[in-house]
Design a protein around this motif. Sequence first.
Motif: not given
Lengths: 110, 115
Positions: B33, B35, B44-45, B48, B55-58, B90, B101, B104, B106-107
Amino acid sequence: SQQGEEDPQALSIQEGENATMNCSYKTSINNLQWYRQNSGRGLVHLILIRSNEREKHSGRLRVTLDTSKKSSSLLITASRAADTASYFCATENTGNQFYFGTGTSLTVIP
Amino acid sequence: DSGVTQTPKHLITATGQRVTLRCSPRSGDLSVYWYQQSLDQGLQFLIQYYNGEERAKGNILERFSAQQFPDLHSELNLSSLELGDSALYFCASSVGQGLEAGELFFGEGSRLTVL
């Protein structure tokens, strides 16, 4: 937008007091998670509560979830200066996307 | 250490330029993901990926694009940069998809400054 909101935006308490922050969201969820972020760092997962659960505990953390009101709360008991950070709720939807709230900035005064 | 690696940590560039941010997910995680976090803002997403597929766009701008490679690392490309693109970006990874899932990881983020 699917982004949630935390309340309050900022919270300042004395060490040893309890801190409560709330989260509201908009869509159906698989679960709700809380994360912590120290200033400018990556987020760290704290706790996950599933949509069929109402309350969960982990150490000094207590999370509640009310799916009928689309809201959650995070309680940190006996706060410490090291708890100073921003706290975010995140909802995972049925598509496995995670949407974060706007965050609560917690300051614990020693 | 979350096991998620992001490079570069800091990047300063000029308006109109293009940059690439790189992310290596945690070993075994198939979902990635991206962000964006602007100053004093929530996350803000953007987008993914799961096992190489989108898979998905934000809220991802058309000037931005991303991909996940066969080795599961991911890159976020930002082009025609504007001052407002200055933010922390991120990357996060999770085990997979399905009913849950998972959490999460995170880096530490890539801080982009556009001058």
